[in-house]
Design a protein around this motif. Structure first.
Motif, PDB file in Angstrom:
ATOM      1  N   ALA A   1       0.831  -1.196   0.000  1.00 16.53           N
ATOM      2  CA  ALA A   1       0.000   0.000   0.000  1.00 16.53           C
ATOM      3  C   ALA A   1       0.872   1.254   0.000  1.00 16.53           C
ATOM      4  N   ASP A   2       0.407   2.308  -0.683  1.00 19.91           N
ATOM      5  CA  ASP A   2       1.167   3.558  -0.742  1.00 19.91           C
ATOM      6  C   ASP A   2       0.933   4.370   0.529  1.00 19.91           C
ATOM      7  N   ARG A   3       1.446   5.616   0.560  1.00 21.59           N
ATOM      8  CA  ARG A   3       1.339   6.447   1.770  1.00 21.59           C
ATOM      9  C   ARG A   3      -0.100   6.810   2.089  1.00 21.59           C
ATOM     10  N   ILE A   4      -0.961   6.894   1.033  1.00 25.59           N
ATOM     11  CA  ILE A   4      -2.375   7.167   1.296  1.00 25.59           C
ATOM     12  C   ILE A   4      -3.013   5.975   2.005  1.00 25.59           C
ATOM     13  N   GLY A   5      -2.706   4.774   1.512  1.00 28.96           N
ATOM     14  CA  GLY A   5      -3.243   3.589   2.148  1.00 28.96           C
ATOM     15  C   GLY A   5      -2.728   3.421   3.566  1.00 28.96           C
ATOM     16  N   ASP A   6      -1.455   3.716   3.766  1.00 29.95           N
ATOM     17  CA  ASP A   6      -0.910   3.621   5.127  1.00 29.95           C
ATOM     18  C   ASP A   6      -1.560   4.640   6.052  1.00 29.95           C
ATOM     19  N   TYR A   7      -1.804   5.846   5.532  1.00 31.27           N
ATOM     20  CA  TYR A   7      -2.448   6.887   6.340  1.00 31.27           C
ATOM     21  C   TYR A   7      -3.856   6.463   6.748  1.00 31.27           C
ATOM     22  N   LEU A   8      -4.627   5.935   5.808  1.00 29.60           N
ATOM     23  CA  LEU A   8      -5.987   5.493   6.122  1.00 29.60           C
ATOM     24  C   LEU A   8      -5.985   4.333   7.102  1.00 29.60           C
ATOM     25  N   ARG A   9      -5.062   3.404   6.928  1.00 29.13           N
ATOM     26  CA  ARG A   9      -4.991   2.279   7.855  1.00 29.13           C
ATOM     27  C   ARG A   9      -4.688   2.774   9.278  1.00 29.13           C
ATOM     28  N   GLU A  10      -3.774   3.752   9.385  1.00 30.66           N
ATOM     29  CA  GLU A  10      -3.414   4.284  10.705  1.00 30.66           C
ATOM     30  C   GLU A  10      -4.603   4.960  11.362  1.00 30.66           C
ATOM     31  N   ARG A  11      -5.354   5.771  10.593  1.00 29.41           N
ATOM     32  CA  ARG A  11      -6.506   6.478  11.162  1.00 29.41           C
ATOM     33  C   ARG A  11      -7.624   5.523  11.554  1.00 29.41           C
ATOM     34  N   GLU A  12      -7.830   4.490  10.753  1.00 29.84           N
ATOM     35  CA  GLU A  12      -8.899   3.527  11.066  1.00 29.84           C
ATOM     36  C   GLU A  12      -8.540   2.696  12.288  1.00 29.84           C
ATOM     37  N   LEU A  13      -7.283   2.304  12.414  1.00 32.85           N
ATOM     38  CA  LEU A  13      -6.877   1.583  13.621  1.00 32.85           C
ATOM     39  C   LEU A  13      -7.026   2.451  14.860  1.00 32.85           C
ATOM     40  N   LYS A  14      -6.727   3.732  14.719  1.00 33.74           N
ATOM     41  CA  LYS A  14      -6.885   4.650  15.833  1.00 33.74           C
ATOM     42  C   LYS A  14      -8.351   4.803  16.201  1.00 33.74           C
TER      43      LYS A  14
END
Length: 417
Positions: free
Chosen positions: A387-400
């Motif tokens: 996953a690119d930086r957008i995917g990593d960002y979304l994954r981080e926010r959803e886990l939070k």
């Protein structure tokens, strides 16, 4: 000078003398050489049961007057009667003698006459061709037509009548003249003989006739086999001597073939099954090549399968939200994902999200669109290690956000987003 040979007129019984009738074959003598022979060596004790000669030897040299030609062989007419029977079910049979075509059911053995007025025709392969390169077809009349290309041709209730000359013309444009044309072996067809093959082909195949309702017809065509000579020999014993006849002529070989189209349900099912298997194999090969052999294989896989959200994960989050809000939980208002929860709360208060939350919403919508059109395979709902930086960002926010759902003292999603 040119030697004039003796000619004799023979009739049908004379032409078949010494030969057993064979279905599908007919021999027409054109030249007969008679050879007087006497008994040769006879094995005995005097010669120690051995012989240096053949059982019969010629009495003398073969003289020109020992050879006769059958006069006007090209004027003889032949009756060509033929029949057919299909090899597979449903069994259908018919014959040239029934102009209406008689069909017989094998189970009931009942004749069924179809009044189709079936046409008969001959195919002149040498004659004029149409613009599609197909040979002209000449219908077989019920009465001879002196002005036609084949004046002797006619149809009877028991078959079709045609002269030897017209048969030769069917195979070669020179017709009866071919009998006396020198060949490559310096012989003529009348002297050396030949093999003439007649093909009778039954057919009812027509375009867009899936039920096989087209009437059955047949066509006759003729051609010469590549043989420069054909002859047979037979003998007549007179005491201890014999008369040997060396007979050259035209061997007529009739071959009946064809195809009859009928609707057969079992065969239809077999063909459909084969077609389905072929389509399945072609689809599997195409998918494999598109997914694993082409540079845009990942994008093709996304467009074909379009991955969805993890519904198990959503059910787990929904249970967390139920435990968090208890009796106040409403599925329509308490969302499982942070971007949905942010939109729901700001719609309720008619307010605008913060820049951070607006970035989250835009990134999530970009991810969902990529899952549909595969414009950016690195950011889709199918999360993986690439996953690119957008995917990593979304994954981080959803886990939070998921972690915030476990804390009962926090109710505002924006505090964690």
């Amino acid at each position: 000078g040119i030697t004039q040979s003796t000619c004799e007129y023979w009739d049908g019984p004379s032409l078949t003398r010494g030969r057993t009738p064979i279905p599908g074959a007919l021999f027409l003598p054109t030249r007969v050489t008679t050879i007087d022979q006497k008994q040769g060596c006879v094995p005995s004790a005097e010669n120690r049961w051995t012989c240096d000669t053949k059982p019969y030897v010629d009495k003398g040299p073969v003289l020109p007057n020992n050879t006769i030609y059958v006069a006007d062989i090209e004027r003889f007419t032949l009756l060509i009667g033929h029949a057919f029977e299909t090899e597979e079910k449903p069994y259908i049979s018919g014959s040239s003698g029934h102009f209406d075509a008689e069909f017989i059911r094998s189970k009931e053995l009942a004749g069924i006459r179809l009044s189709k007025n079936l046409p008969k025709s001959v195919v002149a392969k040498f004659a004029h061709y149409d613009h599609m390169g197909r040979p002209n077809v000449h219908p077989i009349p019920k009465r001879p037509d002196p002005d036609s290309l084949f004046p002797s041709l006619r149809s009877l209730s028991i078959g079709d009548v045609v002269s030897v000359g017209d048969l030769l013309k069917l195979a070669d444009p020179r017709g009866a003249l071919l009998l006396d044309v020198p060949l490559s072996n310096n012989q003529t067809l009348r002297r050396g003989g030949a093999v003439l093959r007649i093909t009778v082909e039954y057919d009812n195949v027509a375009s867009f006739d899936l039920l096989g309702n087209t009437p059955i017809t047949y066509q006759l065509s003729a051609s010469f086999l590549p043989m420069l000579e054909y002859k047979i020999m037979y003998e007549k014993e007179i005491g201890v001597d014999r008369i040997l006849r060396n007979v050259h002529g035209i061997f007529v070989l009739v071959n009946v073939l064809g195809r009859v189209r009928v609707l057969d349900f079992s065969h239809l099912m077999a063909m459909l099954t084969q077609a389905m298997v072929s389509f399945a194999i072609a689809n599997s090969i195409t998918d494999f090549v598109m997914r694993y052999c082409l540079p845009e294989g990942k994008a093709y896989s996304l467009c074909k399968y379009q991955p969805s959200i993890d519904f198990d994960e959503h059910r787990r989050l929904r249970k967390k939200l139920r435990r968090k809000y208890g009796e106040e939980y409403e599925r329509l208002h308490h969302k499982n994902l942070p971007h949905a929860d942010i939109l729901s709360k700001h719609v309720a208060t008619r307010s605008q999200p913060t820049e951070e939350n607006l970035l989250l919403i835009l990134c999530k919508f970009e991810q969902r669109l990529n899952s549909i059109d595969a414009m950016d395979p690195g950011n889709t709902l199918k999360q993986d290690d690439e996953a690119d930086r957008i995917g990593d960002y979304l994954r981080e926010r959803e886990l939070k956000y998921q972690g915030a759902s476990d804390e009962s003292e926090t109710s505002d999603a924006e505090a964690y987003c």
